[in-house]
Design a protein around this motif. Sequence first.
Motif, short mmCIF file in Angstrom:
data_model
loop_
_atom_site.label_atom_id
_atom_site.label_comp_id
_atom_site.label_asym_id
_atom_site.label_seq_id
_atom_site.Cartn_x
_atom_site.Cartn_y
_atom_site.Cartn_z
N VAL A 158 -7.65 64.15 -64.32
CA VAL A 158 -6.76 63.40 -65.20
C VAL A 158 -7.53 62.26 -65.84
O VAL A 158 -8.15 61.46 -65.15
CB VAL A 158 -5.55 62.84 -64.42
CG1 VAL A 158 -4.61 62.09 -65.38
CG2 VAL A 158 -4.79 63.94 -63.71
N TYR A 160 -7.72 58.77 -67.50
CA TYR A 160 -6.91 57.56 -67.52
C TYR A 160 -6.78 57.02 -68.94
O TYR A 160 -7.74 56.94 -69.69
CB TYR A 160 -7.53 56.49 -66.62
CG TYR A 160 -6.95 55.11 -66.84
CD1 TYR A 160 -5.64 54.82 -66.47
CD2 TYR A 160 -7.70 54.10 -67.43
CE1 TYR A 160 -5.09 53.57 -66.68
CE2 TYR A 160 -7.16 52.84 -67.65
CZ TYR A 160 -5.86 52.58 -67.26
OH TYR A 160 -5.32 51.35 -67.48
N TRP A 169 5.38 59.15 -65.14
CA TRP A 169 5.58 60.59 -65.21
C TRP A 169 5.59 61.20 -63.82
O TRP A 169 4.92 60.71 -62.90
CB TRP A 169 4.45 61.24 -66.01
CG TRP A 169 4.47 60.97 -67.46
CD1 TRP A 169 5.47 60.38 -68.19
CD2 TRP A 169 3.41 61.28 -68.40
NE1 TRP A 169 5.12 60.30 -69.52
CE2 TRP A 169 3.87 60.85 -69.68
CE3 TRP A 169 2.17 61.88 -68.28
CZ2 TRP A 169 3.09 61.00 -70.82
CZ3 TRP A 169 1.39 62.04 -69.42
CH2 TRP A 169 1.85 61.60 -70.68
N ARG A 173 3.81 66.79 -64.49
CA ARG A 173 3.51 66.53 -65.91
C ARG A 173 2.12 65.91 -66.06
O ARG A 173 1.37 66.27 -66.98
CB ARG A 173 4.57 65.62 -66.52
CG ARG A 173 4.26 65.28 -67.97
CD ARG A 173 5.33 64.46 -68.65
NE ARG A 173 4.96 64.16 -70.03
CZ ARG A 173 5.71 63.48 -70.88
NH1 ARG A 173 6.90 63.04 -70.49
NH2 ARG A 173 5.28 63.23 -72.10
N THR A 174 1.77 64.97 -65.18
CA THR A 174 0.46 64.33 -65.27
C THR A 174 -0.65 65.35 -65.13
O THR A 174 -1.64 65.33 -65.88
CB THR A 174 0.33 63.24 -64.20
OG1 THR A 174 1.36 62.26 -64.39
CG2 THR A 174 -1.02 62.55 -64.28
N GLU A 177 -0.66 67.56 -68.37
CA GLU A 177 -1.16 66.87 -69.56
C GLU A 177 -2.64 66.53 -69.42
O GLU A 177 -3.34 66.34 -70.42
CB GLU A 177 -0.36 65.58 -69.79
CG GLU A 177 1.13 65.79 -70.03
CD GLU A 177 1.43 66.15 -71.47
OE1 GLU A 177 0.49 66.18 -72.29
OE2 GLU A 177 2.61 66.40 -71.78
N GLY A 180 -3.11 60.36 -68.21
CA GLY A 180 -2.03 59.57 -67.66
C GLY A 180 -2.39 58.10 -67.54
O GLY A 180 -3.57 57.73 -67.52
N SER A 181 -1.36 57.26 -67.51
CA SER A 181 -1.55 55.82 -67.33
C SER A 181 -1.76 55.52 -65.85
O SER A 181 -1.68 56.41 -65.00
CB SER A 181 -0.32 55.07 -67.84
OG SER A 181 0.80 55.37 -67.01
N ASP A 184 1.16 56.62 -63.84
CA ASP A 184 1.25 58.08 -63.70
C ASP A 184 0.31 58.55 -62.58
O ASP A 184 0.68 59.39 -61.75
CB ASP A 184 0.89 58.77 -65.00
CG ASP A 184 1.77 58.33 -66.16
OD1 ASP A 184 2.96 58.08 -65.94
OD2 ASP A 184 1.25 58.23 -67.29
#
Length: 296
Positions: A158, A160, A169, A173-174, A177, A180-181, A184
């Motif tokens: 992921v 950042y 999220w 979903r993270t 996708e 993510g923040s 997330d």
Amino acid sequence: MRARVTHTLSYRYSAPVQLGPHRLCLRPRAHGFQRLVSFELFFSPDPHRLHLLVAASGDDVLRARFAGSTDSFEIRATSEVDTQMPPLLQACLEENEPLLPYPVGLLNSDLKGSLDGWLPNGQHEPAAVELAQEALMGSDQRALMFLQQLVEMIQDRVKYTQRHVGPAWPAGRTLKERVGSCRDLAVLMIEACRCVGLPARFVSGYHLVEPRPQRYDLHAWAEVYLPGAGWRGFDPSGQGAIDDRYIPLATSSKSGLTAAVSGSFSGPPGVKSELSWAISADVLSEEHTVPNLLQL
């Protein structure tokens, strides 16, 4: 480390409004590896009533109520804190490092809320279960190795990115996708830890990163409960195990309960609101200390 942080939130409304009750998580933690030296809170307009309460997590939360109408609203919190380096996890656990999956029945029932999954009926997301199983492989079922591998896997899968609006999220979903923040990634780590019996909760606060950025942001990370070591912080969007440059504000088993400010307003139809915010921080002392419990 000693630091002073000023967090300002300013709201502007297109027409006069009545402010509803507000919940504030702006008072830094005053126990554990952090000592609150001073805390000042400024309001405009002033609240009609303000009281302090202790949340289920043990953190301080403020409730404010307002009277009259206004077309602007400002909150400014100034905090000075002393933070300490937590003792090494290996030293805390010694020969008693938890083996995973950890039996839920051996934990204090107070921790149950930090074991439930994020789906409506308390189930864990399949994507988080799969991630936890992968992190468990090769860890020899040891909790510390599992946490290290989990952080590395999240950072590998992921990317950042900052996202200033919207709730955290769900884990699925993270992972889908692949971006993510901080909140997330924190939820993803929390969910994976809960899958193997490690209680975990969401933390909102400040990270005084080096080198100093042009402006600071509110940050989020995870706290994991390790039997024998207690609650310990891990930042999957940063360095993993946290140090004394992290300043917790609020913790909860549910991310939505850690919002810095939450509340409501009412006004004429079509009224619009606009938010601006700023966080400034000064490190007053760089001394890194570990608590000496033999001298209280």
